[in-house]
Enzyme design. Structure first.
Site, PDB file in Angstrom:
ATOM      1  N   GLU A  97      47.953  12.843 -10.711  1.00 36.59           N
ATOM      2  CA  GLU A  97      46.692  12.142 -10.854  1.00 36.59           C
ATOM      3  C   GLU A  97      46.095  11.986  -9.466  1.00 36.59           C
ATOM      4  O   GLU A  97      46.817  11.770  -8.502  1.00 36.59           O
ATOM      5  CB  GLU A  97      46.860  10.742 -11.469  1.00 36.59           C
ATOM      6  N   TYR A 109      44.071  20.687  -4.323  1.00 32.29           N
ATOM      7  CA  TYR A 109      44.798  21.007  -5.549  1.00 32.29           C
ATOM      8  C   TYR A 109      44.163  22.188  -6.286  1.00 32.29           C
ATOM      9  O   TYR A 109      44.876  23.089  -6.734  1.00 32.29           O
ATOM     10  CB  TYR A 109      44.898  19.768  -6.447  1.00 32.29           C
TER      11      TYR A 109
END
Length: 142
Positions: A97, A109
Site C-alpha cells: 500500500e 513501483y
C-alpha cells in the site's frame, strides 16, 4: 536490521513521514520474524525495508530512504533486494500500500512492474482526517 539499528531507523522514519512508524512497530516486526534489511553507506544507515512473507505471498510494509539520499536510485536498489527476498520466501506476488499522494513512490513501483489493484479509503492517518492508499501488486517470476 537488528535491535541496534532501531535508533537510526527511527530517526530516518521521523524525518520522512508526518505519521511515522514507532520504534515499537519496528521492534514488533523484528520479533515477528519479518524480513527487515538496512542499507548503509560509509557506515551510515541510509535506508531500510520491512517485508512480511507467508502463505505464498509477500507484503512490503515499509521501504524508506533517508531524505538526503533520495533520487540516487537507492530506493530502486532496495526494492530489488526486497523482490529477491520475496522470491527466496517462495512468494508468488509482492503486495504493498502507498499513499495516493506519494507520487515518487508510485512512480518507483510502476517503473518496477507493479500494477494498481484497488484503493483503500481512509487507510492512512493524515494531517486532517485520513488519506487513501493505493494497493499495488507485482507478480513474481522466481
Amino acid at each position: 536490521m537488528a535491535d541496534a539499528d532501531l535508533p537510526r531507523v527511527e530517526r530516518i522514519e521521523a524525518a520522512s513521514y508526518t505519521h511515522p512508524w514507532s520504534r515499537g512497530n519496528f521492534a514488533d516486526s523484528l520479533a515477528a520474524g519479518h524480513s527487515m534489511w538496512v542499507r548503509e553507506a560509509d557506515g551510515e544507515l541510509i535506508g531500510y525495508y520491512v517485508m512480511m512473507a507467508a502463505a505464498g505471498e509477500a507484503h512490503l510494509l515499509n521501504l524508506t530512504i533517508a531524505p538526503a539520499w533520495r533520487r540516487h536510485g537507492l530506493g530502486r536498489d532496495l526494492l530489488g533486494h526486497c523482490l529477491a527476498c520475496a522470491c527466496a520466501h517462495h512468494a508468488a506476488a509482492l503486495f504493498l500500500e502507498v499513499r495516493v499522494s506519494n507520487a515518487a513512490a508510485i512512480a518507483l513501483y510502476h517503473g518496477s512492474g507493479f500494477t494498481d489493484l484497488a484503493v483503500r479509503r481512509g487507510y492512512y492517518p493524515a494531517g486532517e482526517g485520513r488519506e487513501d492508499a493505493l494497493i499495488m501488486k507485482k507478480a513474481l517470476q522466481c
